[in-house]
Design a protein around this motif. Structure first.
Motif, short mmCIF file in Angstrom:
data_model
loop_
_atom_site.label_atom_id
_atom_site.label_comp_id
_atom_site.label_asym_id
_atom_site.label_seq_id
_atom_site.Cartn_x
_atom_site.Cartn_y
_atom_site.Cartn_z
N SER A 1 -3.51 -7.26 3.56
CA SER A 1 -4.82 -6.63 2.86
C SER A 1 -4.30 -7.33 1.48
O SER A 1 -3.22 -7.30 1.10
CB SER A 1 -4.78 -5.32 2.73
N PRO A 2 -5.44 -7.15 0.72
CA PRO A 2 -5.29 -7.53 -0.92
C PRO A 2 -4.65 -6.46 -1.57
O PRO A 2 -5.03 -5.21 -1.20
CB PRO A 2 -6.78 -7.90 -1.35
N THR B 1 -10.09 -5.43 6.74
CA THR B 1 -9.57 -6.04 5.53
C THR B 1 -10.01 -7.74 5.49
O THR B 1 -9.95 -8.22 6.46
CB THR B 1 -8.06 -5.76 5.19
N LYS B 2 -10.04 -8.24 4.22
CA LYS B 2 -10.29 -9.60 4.07
C LYS B 2 -9.19 -10.00 2.64
O LYS B 2 -9.15 -9.06 1.78
CB LYS B 2 -11.66 -9.96 3.64
N SER C 1 -1.33 -9.55 0.89
CA SER C 1 -0.07 -9.03 1.15
C SER C 1 0.44 -8.53 2.48
O SER C 1 -0.44 -7.76 3.06
CB SER C 1 0.13 -7.91 0.10
N ASP C 2 1.30 -9.09 2.90
CA ASP C 2 2.06 -8.88 4.55
C ASP C 2 2.57 -7.46 4.48
O ASP C 2 3.23 -7.11 5.63
CB ASP C 2 2.80 -9.94 4.88
N ALA D 1 0.81 -1.21 0.10
CA ALA D 1 -0.09 0.02 0.01
C ALA D 1 0.97 1.22 0.05
O ALA D 1 0.32 2.31 -0.53
CB ALA D 1 -0.99 -0.06 1.14
N THR D 2 2.06 1.26 0.56
CA THR D 2 3.17 2.36 0.70
C THR D 2 4.41 1.77 0.13
O THR D 2 4.70 0.84 0.44
CB THR D 2 3.14 3.02 1.98
N PHE D 3 4.96 2.87 -0.43
CA PHE D 3 6.47 2.44 -0.65
C PHE D 3 7.15 4.04 -0.95
O PHE D 3 6.60 4.80 -1.03
CB PHE D 3 6.50 1.52 -2.21
#
Length: 565
Positions: A208-209, A229-230, A216-217, A164-166
């Motif tokens: 989260s997907p 999240t699922k 994704s961890d 989600a972040t990078f």
């Protein structure tokens, strides 16, 4: 993608200001001045200029020849300048979007004999509201072709950009500071909204997907960011004990840092464990002290993590003091190839009762309006009811008011509501006791004094709560009984026009009374008792001539973020 743009608001500054007095050609140059434009720099110096404007000439079109009236042409001699009538390009600058840069000024001294060209190098201050302070991100100064995903590099790109972040900042990021800020040494760290919760090894994971529905961890849990999240995780009977994300230990083995960049750690404790069978039946374990590891039993993979719920307790200074996790463990048979996992995180401030929010920050339509009291010299106490909600009379099946004294229903934001009941009045009823019973029926046992202006207003932020204004309409008589309660909630759209947030700005509760006439002995009378709620949107645009807050009529140039879209 970070372009390292710093916006500076430069008002009441002249477009041109000489930092170095003119160096006239061919006359002798003057001594350079020591003054510099430092007001806007705020202790930071910009990068070295990429373009020498003194050598830049846009009107030099002829090779090895003097262009007429081109005062910056290096092929022109003093004799050529004496024949010029004007300078076709009087000022030469680099990037016009920079807040401050060097500018080359060209002019003709016609009073000299023969006429001479005058050259000045000055500091050019950009008067625009939007400007670039420093172009220190060298990768943004030229267009680079993006890396095209292929079968060979797809996994590498997914690991780098799949979360989600990078970070897109280069390792040699620098603002060219002359000296380090002395305040950095004494900086006190604390968690702020949205900051990833740090652990000893990295950050608290909330899978989260990302690209698809697979887990994704790499998704960090943000401070005070309620998330749920699922996602799907690949698992089978053969790799039952080899999938780390299917084990309880994966989610509690790393301690949380109480504040960022500190050595104080908070261990994640196990609050509860629920065992879910293959048919969906759930059983709460009496003890949660023992970790349950995935294991194969009778061709079944047991103790697989199906759900994790984190609960974080924090202080008003942004320090985490407690962390707990609740698990749902399930069983996988040999036919299963994957499982669905659910993850959730919630936050509670210490010494406060956990009350569900109704939005973040603005109210969400359909969620309850939050309410409470304000004792003298303290914050808001949300003890109106179990969930600290604004409530009204709830209609019952038999419509009898005397049996509906305890029946209340929450006021839902954005929903106009009406409810009521019927009161049977006899000649034996006294006015004053009946009036008090009806008032308790309409108001409830403890009608609140304040309403939260936002869906996530904190109890200690008193200014985020709106007082309820009470009005009363009655007739002139000796005996008045309340028969109606009308609540009007005025709200407005707050914040950005792209993502406006609903904010309550005014609440008015109007009680309507009527005269209770004495009935003859043996006679009865039935009157309706009603409660209603109306939501009014008052966020209409300002009318012409309305003196609103001053605005800045400015927009970014169409190519301001080039080469980025």
């Amino acid at each position: 993608m970070a372009a390292a743009l710093r916006f500076a608001l430069l008002l009441f500054l002249s477009p041109l200001r000489a930092a170095e007095p003119s160096t006239e050609l061919p006359s002798s140059p003057e001594a350079p001045s020591k003054t510099r434009a430092t007001a806007w720099e705020r202790g930071r110096s910009g990068p070295a200029p990429l373009t020498d404007v003194a050598k830049l000439c846009v009107c030099d079109l002829l090779v090895a020849q003097c262009d007429i009236n081109c005062c910056c042409d290096p092929d022109c001699s003093a004799a050529d300048f004496s024949l010029f009538t004007t300078c076709s390009v009087p000022i030469v600058t680099g990037d016009s979007r920079l807040c401050s840069q060097k500018a080359a000024i060209y002019s003709l001294d016609t009073e000299a004999s023969p006429p001479e060209r005058v050259f000045k190098l000055v500091d050019h201050i950009n008067p625009s509201v939007f400007c670039i302070h420093a172009t220190n991100y060298e990768q943004a100064l030229s267009f680079s072709s993006p890396e095209i995903p292929t079968a060979e590099n797809f996994d590498q790109l997914l690991r780098k950009y799949g979360s989600a972040t990078f970070s897109a900042e280069p390792d040699n990021w620098s603002m060219n500071s002359d000296a380090s800020d002395p305040s950095d040494a004494n900086e006190s760290y604390r968690y702020e909204y949205g900051v990833p919760i740090q652990t000893v090894d990295a950050f608290l994971r909330l899978p989260s997907p990302v690209v698809s529905s697979w887990c994704s961890d790499a998704n960090p849990a943000g401070f005070l960011v309620q998330q749920a999240t699922k996602c799907i995780r690949s698992i089978s009977l053969e790799n039952c004990g080899n999938v780390q994300a299917a084990s309880m230990l994966f989610y509690i083995n790393s301690s949380i840092l109480a504040v960022p960049k500190s050595s104080q750690m908070v261990n994640i404790t196990v609050r509860s464990i629920v065992i879910q069978s293959l048919n969906g039946m759930q059983t709460l374990l009496n003890s949660s002290d023992v970790l349950r590891h995935p294991m194969v039993l009778n061709e079944l993979c047991t103790n697989i993590v199906l759900g994790v719920s984190y609960h974080i307790t924090y202080t008003d200074t942004g320090e985490i003091i407690e962390a707990a996790a609740s698990f749902v463990l399930g069983t996988v048979n040999k036919e299963a190839l994957s499982i669905q996992q659910s993850f959730e995180i919630s936050f509670t401030q210490v010494n406060t009762n956990p009350v569900p929010f109704s939005g973040n920050p603005g109210y969400v339509v359909g969620l309850a309006v939050r309410a409470g009291f304000k004792p003298q010299g303290s914050g808001i106490i949300q003890n109106t009811n179990k969930y600290s909600q604004l409530t009204i009379l709830q209609s019952t099946a038999n419509q009898d008011c005397l049996t509906a004294l305890e029946a209340r229903t929450p006021v839902l934001f954005g929903y106009n509501m009406i409810s009521g009941c019927k009161l049977r009045i006899t000649a034996a009823m006294n006015c004053q006791p009946l009036a008090q019973i009806l008032l308790d029926l309409l108001m409830g046992q403890s009608f609140p004094e304040y309403v939260a202006s936002f869906g996530n207003s904190q109890a200690q932020d008193v200014l985020d709560w709106v007082p309820i204004t009470h009005l009363r309409t009655s007739e002139q008589s000796s005996c008045q009984i309340p028969v109606a309660l009308e609540i009007e909630v005025k709200w407005t759209k707050y914040g950005s026009l792209v993502n406006p947030q609903a904010r309550i700005v005014n609440v008015t509760a109007t009680t309507t009374t009527t005269t209770l006439k004495q009935l003859p002995l043996g006679r009865e009378r039935t009157i309706p008792i009603t409660s209603s709620v109306v939501f009014t949107d008052i966020s209409s645009p300002a009318e012409p001539g309305y003196k609103a807050w001053p605005t800045i009529n400015a927009k970014l140039p169409h190519d301001f973020f080039f080469p980025f879209v």
